[in-house]
Design an enzyme around this catalytic site. Structure first.
Site, short mmCIF file in Angstrom:
data_model
loop_
_atom_site.label_atom_id
_atom_site.label_comp_id
_atom_site.label_asym_id
_atom_site.label_seq_id
_atom_site.Cartn_x
_atom_site.Cartn_y
_atom_site.Cartn_z
N THR A 29 -10.64 49.09 41.02
CA THR A 29 -9.98 50.39 40.98
C THR A 29 -10.79 51.32 40.09
O THR A 29 -11.95 51.01 39.77
CB THR A 29 -8.50 50.24 40.55
OG1 THR A 29 -7.84 51.51 40.66
CG2 THR A 29 -8.37 49.73 39.12
N ASN A 30 -10.23 52.45 39.69
CA ASN A 30 -10.95 53.40 38.82
C ASN A 30 -9.95 54.08 37.90
O ASN A 30 -8.75 53.82 37.97
CB ASN A 30 -11.75 54.40 39.66
CG ASN A 30 -10.85 55.22 40.56
OD1 ASN A 30 -10.05 56.02 40.10
ND2 ASN A 30 -10.95 54.99 41.88
N LEU A 31 -10.46 54.97 37.04
CA LEU A 31 -9.63 55.53 35.96
C LEU A 31 -8.87 56.80 36.33
O LEU A 31 -8.30 57.44 35.46
CB LEU A 31 -10.51 55.80 34.73
CG LEU A 31 -11.05 54.55 34.05
CD1 LEU A 31 -12.01 54.94 32.92
CD2 LEU A 31 -9.90 53.70 33.50
#
Ligand code: C5P
Length: 214
Positions: A29-31
């Site tokens: 995933t990412n931030l």
């Protein structure tokens, strides 16, 4: 801010990150926090639009008046967007969609054994480019979050994805924050906005977008 800029218009949006499963408990995933997308959804409702928001996993409450569809992966986001697409006037891709997903998600938890583990990744569909390529595409707005060369990358996306508007920002100014400094790019050129809260920036984006719809 004029409240009726998008009166009667139908706006479809994506927001947040995607989560690409590796096994039942892990994934890529990412931030992205979803804050900019949710602020934009609120601003569109305030401007009188009917808003459908396809959201990846975020911990944000649904803005009042917004129809929300929750998804995890880019593929699910793609399918939800295309399911909701007929009759939309505007599509805004704010989501930080993962570019790649694991080629297979393990049914059981992956156990540690060897010293190295190689993951094979497959390209995900580009949801925004796919929407903009439809023969009866709505007005399409994209986001460009870059760490350098914002003008070059943002203008490149405007043309390559056939968009009417790109909202560019530097990731160091934006990710996880409540404020943002953005530059708008459209056929007429480059329009920097003053740094402001994500809610104020969202209202400016809506004003600009309403001008393009006319
Ligand atoms: O090419 P890049 O990922 O930087 O483009 C960002 C824009 O494209 C954003 O508006 C994002 O929501 C959208 N996008 C998408 N599907 C992807 C990748 C990006 O809709 N697979």
């Amino acid at each position: 801010f004029q409240p009726k800029l998008l009166a009667g218009r139908r706006v479809l949006m994506t927001a947040g990150p995607t989560f690409e499963a590796l096994d039942p408990v892990r994934g890529l995933t990412n931030l992205s926090s979803g804050k900019m997308g949710f602020a934009l959804a609120r601003a569109c409702v305030q401007a009188g639009a009917h808003v459908t928001l396809v959201s990846g996993p975020v911990s944000l409450p649904t803005p009042q008046g917004v129809t929300r569809i929750d998804v995890q992966s880019a593929s699910q986001m793609h399918d939800a967007v295309f399911g909701a697409l007929p009759g939309q006037d505007v599509f805004i891709g704010v989501a930080a969609v993962a570019d790649y997903r694991p080629s297979q998600a393990a049914a059981d938890k992956i156990k540690k054994s060897a010293d190295t583990l190689t993951l094979e990744l497959l390209r995900n569909p580009d949801i925004l480019a796919a929407v903009a390529a439809q023969p009866d595409a709505p007005l399409c707005v994209g986001f460009a979050a870059e760490s350098r060369n914002l003008d070059g990358y943002a203008q490149g996306k405007l043309q390559a994805k056939k968009l009417q508007l790109v909202v560019g920002n530097l990731v160091q100014d934006s990710i996880g924050r409540d404020s943002n400094a953005v530059v708008l790019y459209d056929a007429a050129g480059r329009h920097p906005l003053p740094p402001a809260s994500k809610d104020d920036v969202a209202q400016r984006i809506v004003s600009h977008l309403a001008g393009l719809l006319k």
